[in-house]
Enzyme design. Structure first.
Site, PDB file in Angstrom:
ATOM      1  N   LYS A  45      -3.442  -1.720  16.081  1.00  0.00           N
ATOM      2  CA  LYS A  45      -4.116  -0.854  15.117  1.00  0.00           C
ATOM      3  C   LYS A  45      -5.295  -0.105  15.735  1.00  0.00           C
ATOM      4  O   LYS A  45      -5.598   1.027  15.331  1.00  0.00           O
ATOM      5  CB  LYS A  45      -4.591  -1.684  13.915  1.00  0.00           C
ATOM      6  CG  LYS A  45      -3.464  -2.229  13.054  1.00  0.00           C
ATOM      7  CD  LYS A  45      -2.684  -1.115  12.380  1.00  0.00           C
ATOM      8  CE  LYS A  45      -1.717  -1.660  11.345  1.00  0.00           C
ATOM      9  NZ  LYS A  45      -1.060  -0.589  10.563  1.00  0.00           N
ATOM     10  N   THR A  75      -1.601  -7.502  -1.266  1.00  0.00           N
ATOM     11  CA  THR A  75      -0.205  -7.230  -0.941  1.00  0.00           C
ATOM     12  C   THR A  75       0.457  -8.526  -0.491  1.00  0.00           C
ATOM     13  O   THR A  75      -0.212  -9.526  -0.207  1.00  0.00           O
ATOM     14  CB  THR A  75      -0.087  -6.209   0.199  1.00  0.00           C
ATOM     15  OG1 THR A  75      -0.637  -6.785   1.393  1.00  0.00           O
ATOM     16  CG2 THR A  75      -0.818  -4.916  -0.140  1.00  0.00           C
ATOM     17  N   TYR A 134      -2.086  -7.857  16.790  1.00  0.00           N
ATOM     18  CA  TYR A 134      -2.112  -6.939  15.647  1.00  0.00           C
ATOM     19  C   TYR A 134      -3.305  -5.996  15.747  1.00  0.00           C
ATOM     20  O   TYR A 134      -3.165  -4.775  15.579  1.00  0.00           O
ATOM     21  CB  TYR A 134      -2.181  -7.733  14.350  1.00  0.00           C
ATOM     22  CG  TYR A 134      -2.338  -6.872  13.113  1.00  0.00           C
ATOM     23  CD1 TYR A 134      -1.237  -6.276  12.517  1.00  0.00           C
ATOM     24  CD2 TYR A 134      -3.600  -6.657  12.542  1.00  0.00           C
ATOM     25  CE1 TYR A 134      -1.376  -5.485  11.387  1.00  0.00           C
ATOM     26  CE2 TYR A 134      -3.748  -5.870  11.418  1.00  0.00           C
ATOM     27  CZ  TYR A 134      -2.630  -5.295  10.842  1.00  0.00           C
ATOM     28  OH  TYR A 134      -2.777  -4.496   9.724  1.00  0.00           O
ATOM     29  N   ASP A 136      13.823   2.901   9.880  1.00  0.00           N
ATOM     30  CA  ASP A 136      13.093   1.928  10.688  1.00  0.00           C
ATOM     31  C   ASP A 136      12.221   2.725  11.651  1.00  0.00           C
ATOM     32  O   ASP A 136      12.728   3.409  12.537  1.00  0.00           O
ATOM     33  CB  ASP A 136      14.091   1.056  11.449  1.00  0.00           C
ATOM     34  CG  ASP A 136      13.432  -0.005  12.313  1.00  0.00           C
ATOM     35  OD1 ASP A 136      12.219   0.106  12.583  1.00  0.00           O
ATOM     36  OD2 ASP A 136      14.141  -0.938  12.749  1.00  0.00           O
ATOM     37  N   SER A 143      -4.693   2.375  10.062  1.00  0.00           N
ATOM     38  CA  SER A 143      -5.367   1.461  10.980  1.00  0.00           C
ATOM     39  C   SER A 143      -5.624   0.150  10.229  1.00  0.00           C
ATOM     40  O   SER A 143      -4.846  -0.236   9.359  1.00  0.00           O
ATOM     41  CB  SER A 143      -6.660   2.107  11.491  1.00  0.00           C
ATOM     42  OG  SER A 143      -7.350   1.245  12.352  1.00  0.00           O
ATOM     43  N   SER A 144      -6.707  -0.532  10.533  1.00  0.00           N
ATOM     44  CA  SER A 144      -7.032  -1.798   9.866  1.00  0.00           C
ATOM     45  C   SER A 144      -8.477  -2.158  10.157  1.00  0.00           C
ATOM     46  O   SER A 144      -9.018  -1.785  11.210  1.00  0.00           O
ATOM     47  CB  SER A 144      -6.124  -2.914  10.388  1.00  0.00           C
ATOM     48  OG  SER A 144      -6.557  -4.185   9.936  1.00  0.00           O
ATOM     49  N   ILE A 166       0.828  -1.196   0.000  1.00  0.00           N
ATOM     50  CA  ILE A 166       0.000   0.000   0.000  1.00  0.00           C
ATOM     51  C   ILE A 166       0.866   1.252   0.000  1.00  0.00           C
ATOM     52  O   ILE A 166       0.568   2.229  -0.681  1.00  0.00           O
ATOM     53  CB  ILE A 166      -0.949  -0.014   1.217  1.00  0.00           C
ATOM     54  CG1 ILE A 166      -2.014  -1.111   1.046  1.00  0.00           C
ATOM     55  CG2 ILE A 166      -1.629   1.344   1.400  1.00  0.00           C
ATOM     56  CD1 ILE A 166      -2.867  -1.344   2.283  1.00  0.00           C
TER      57      ILE A 166
END
Length: 256
Positions: free
Chosen positions: A160, A191, A156, A66, A142-143, A20
């Site tokens: 987020k 992806t 995870y 990083d 975010s997700s 993305i």
């Protein structure tokens, strides 16, 4: 190149060498922006993308950063200012996935996921905002995992979900300075991160093929392309989103 909706604008993209993030870089470049491609492990991909953009006349630079390391984030933002004079937009796209049961979680895994997905975005916003003036735009990532129950995906999702809270609170802090902050929450997107974990997004024991799972779980019978998700970032950075701040914009057709 100065034509397009973002002609003359300077955009910093973390995680900009692939997925993305690379699509976001391409979107802003096509709209005339000067772009700073932040990357960590994808040096070859970042250099290739930089060469492609320069061939089209896009001013750009690739910088290793990083996001879990504060000093490297500071250097990324300083490099943007040194090269282009300012920062107008931050698109924080760097992130890592994680699947694992509660019983197998380690403190090291928790620290690493939050260092990249949460702390890295918070500090990227901090260092970008310090270098922005009125009209600046910050877009975090975010997700849709924050709104869905995905098996063994709790760490995870938590990393987020913090982003959603972050943009709400920071919007009232940055608003008086004329800076907006929002987040994009992608659903499943084509992806490498999703491809490497495709089977794990199904409920345990379902064991459908990828095609069968898409047909029953997505209203459009497919997952998004990176470019489709990237459009949400350029929207939130544009004039039509000038009055949107503190919000998370979902980009998905997932129905459960």
């Amino acid at each position: 190149m100065t034509s397009g909706s973002y002609g003359g604008k300077v955009v910093v993209v973390t995680g900009g060498s692939s997925g993305i993030g690379a699509a976001v870089v391409g979107r802003f470049a096509r709209e005339g922006a000067s772009v700073v491609i932040g990357y960590n492990r994808g040096a070859h991909e970042a250099d290739y993308l930089k060469e492609e953009l320069e061939a089209t006349g896009t001013p750009c630079v690739a910088v290793k950063a990083d996001v879990s390391k504060t000093r490297e984030l500071e250097q990324l933002m300083d490099r943007a200012v040194d090269r282009f004079g300012r920062i107008d937009v931050l698109a924080a796209c760097a992130g890592i996935s994680h699947f694992g049961s509660l019983s197998t979680l380690t403190p090291e895994a928790v620290d690493h996921v939050f260092a990249v997905n949460t702390r890295g975005q918070l500090l990227a916003a901090q260092h970008a905002a310090e270098r922005m003036t009125a009209g600046g735009r910050i877009i975090l990532t975010s997700s849709n995992a924050t709104r869905r129950a995905v098996f063994e995906h709790g760490l995870y999702a938590a990393s987020k979900a913090a982003i959603d809270a972050m943009v709400r609170c920071l919007s009232v802090e940055l608003g008086p300075r004329g800076i907006t902050i929002n987040a994009v929450a992608p659903g499943a997107t084509a992806t490498a991160m999703v491809a490497n974990n495709a089977a794990r997004y199904q409920p345990p024991g379902m064991n459908l093929s990828a095609e069968e799972w898409l047909s029953v779980s997505h209203a459009l019978d497919r997952i998004a392309t990176p470019d489709e998700v990237a459009g949400a970032y350029t929207f939130l950075a544009g004039k039509d989103a000038a009055y949107i701040s503190g919000r998370t914009l979902p980009v998905e057709s997932c129905v459960f």
